[in-house]
Design an enzyme around this catalytic site. Structure first.
Site, short mmCIF file in Angstrom:
data_model
loop_
_atom_site.label_atom_id
_atom_site.label_comp_id
_atom_site.label_asym_id
_atom_site.label_seq_id
_atom_site.Cartn_x
_atom_site.Cartn_y
_atom_site.Cartn_z
CE LYS A 2 19.55 -45.22 -76.92
NZ LYS A 2 19.13 -44.55 -78.35
CD1 TRP B 273 21.42 -40.45 -81.73
CD2 TRP B 273 21.59 -42.45 -83.29
NE1 TRP B 273 22.22 -42.02 -80.97
CE2 TRP B 273 21.88 -43.03 -82.51
CE3 TRP B 273 21.41 -43.88 -84.25
CZ2 TRP B 273 23.01 -44.20 -81.53
CZ3 TRP B 273 21.99 -44.71 -84.56
CH2 TRP B 273 22.52 -44.90 -82.92
CG ASP C 106 14.80 -40.86 -82.73
OD1 ASP C 106 14.62 -41.29 -82.12
OD2 ASP C 106 16.21 -40.91 -83.13
#
Ligand SMILES: *Cc1c(COP(=O)(O)O)cnc(C)c1O
Length: 357
Positions: free
Chosen positions: A193, A102, A169
């Site tokens: 999440k 990511w 993030d």
């Protein structure tokens, strides 16, 4: 429900009461005989939802007054681009800590409107650790980090504290532990999440970053656009925002961040103690960087895989398969996963050892 021990990495488990209340809202929202998804997002009832969701984020994370909170769309993947656009300064350069796939994707997006510098990377060891003590180039406009590496099972335990604006993030560990929001200029997180269904992305940012970018920002990617309209510039994803609000209510009712952090630590200790104790398993990430959200591990003897997998099925343990880039197993233990589920998994791991002996 709750019969399945859901270890899915995302989208993932949410509290049962959220599923129940959220489904009711589809049929009859607030006793209006109308569905949440058939009314105007400008209606009083939905505006109240958006306001409560934003207020709960501020309350739960103790967000300072000089920060704003928005629920937008596009996932964390659009957040990569949004972060870069909004934080590019006169150097037109972002510095990235590349700790996983990511993070790497985030770094790539910055290169579309400026320079993207990799300050440190752990790709040399398939991202099994968090690089530390790397030097920070003063010519960067911001430093970007990924707090928790969902795929590789590592987590930053201490964040950079310095003068360079910090972007993070936080998709896979937001609301899982205490953070000091004022350490960050921009935090963004896909909901799916730890907060809600996929479809909304949370942004928390210092108000004074707005309007300072050195690059022209397309309207929808400009955080200023959304801040000026209280997160209602265009039609918001009403259902994901509503379900996120319900999860935040649940979190607050259950003791907030302090209590969930203790529970998350308890779950992580349970699984890691077993991984370390049980000779059949091995953790894949560096000890001190282990994630409390995603525990990655492998079986030492591939021949036991089928037996172990069958035992998992029998105990209703779902979603434990590791990401294809790591292999093995990954136990994702987001906020809503009960301690009980981890106990059941640990029992299965013990049973496998006994079977083998
Ligand atoms: C899941 C995840 C993403 C991707 O989120 P999308 O909402 O699918 O774009 C990005 N970063 C991290 C850390 C993630 O866990």
């Amino acid at each position: 429900m709750a019969k399945v021990h859901n270890y899915s990495a995302g989208p993932c488990i949410l509290p049962d009461e959220v599923f129940k209340e959220a489904s009711e809202s589809i049929l009859n929202f607030n006793n209006s005989d109308l569905s949440l998804i058939e009314i105007s997002h400008r209606s009083k009832d939905f505006v109240a939802v958006m306001e409560e969701a934003r207020a709960l984020v501020k309350e739960i994370l103790e967000v300072p007054d000089n920060y704003d909170v928005l629920f937008l769309q596009g996932g964390a993947s659009l957040g990569f681009l949004t972060a870069a656009y909004n934080l590019m300064g006169e150097n037109k350069t972002g510095g990235y800590l590349v700790t996983g796939s990511w993070a790497k994707k985030a770094a790539k997006e910055a290169s579309f409107m400026g320079n993207s510098i990799t300050l440190a990377s752990s790709e040399d060891k398939n991202f099994n650790y968090i690089p530390k003590n790397f030097s920070i180039n003063n010519n960067i406009d911001y430093l970007h980090v990924t707090s928790n590496n969902t795929i590789f099972g590592t987590q930053i335990k201490e964040f950079y504290k310095g003068d360079i604006p910090l972007a993070c993030d936080m998709s896979s560990d937001i609301f899982s532990r205490e953070i000091n929001v004022s350490d960050f200029d921009l935090i963004y997180a896909g909901a799916q999440k730890n907060m809600g269904p996929a479809g909304t992305t949370l942004y928390i940012f210092k108000k004074d970053i707005l309007g300072k970018s050195s690059v022209p920002i397309p309207t929808m990617l400009d955080l200023k656009t959304h801040a000026e309209k209280d997160s209602m510039f265009n039609t918001p994803p009403v259902f994901p925002v509503y379900a996120s609000m319900l999860t935040l209510r649940w979190l607050k009712k259950n003791g907030g961040i302090k209590d969930i952090e203790i529970k998350n630590q308890e779950k992580a200790n349970l699984i890691y103690n077993e991984i370390d104790r049980n000779s059949l398993f091995e953790g894949t990430s560096n000890f001190e960087d282990r994630s409390n959200m995603n525990a990655t591990f492998t079986l030492n003897n591939e021949k036991l895989k089928e037996t172990f997998d069958n035992m998992l099925v029998k105990e209703n343990i779902s979603g434990l398969k590791g990401h294809r880039s790591v292999g093995g197993y990954r136990a994702s233990m987001y906020n809503a996963l009960p301690v009980k589920s981890v106990q059941v998994l640990v029992e299965v791991m013990k049973e496998l050892e006994n079977k083998k002996a």
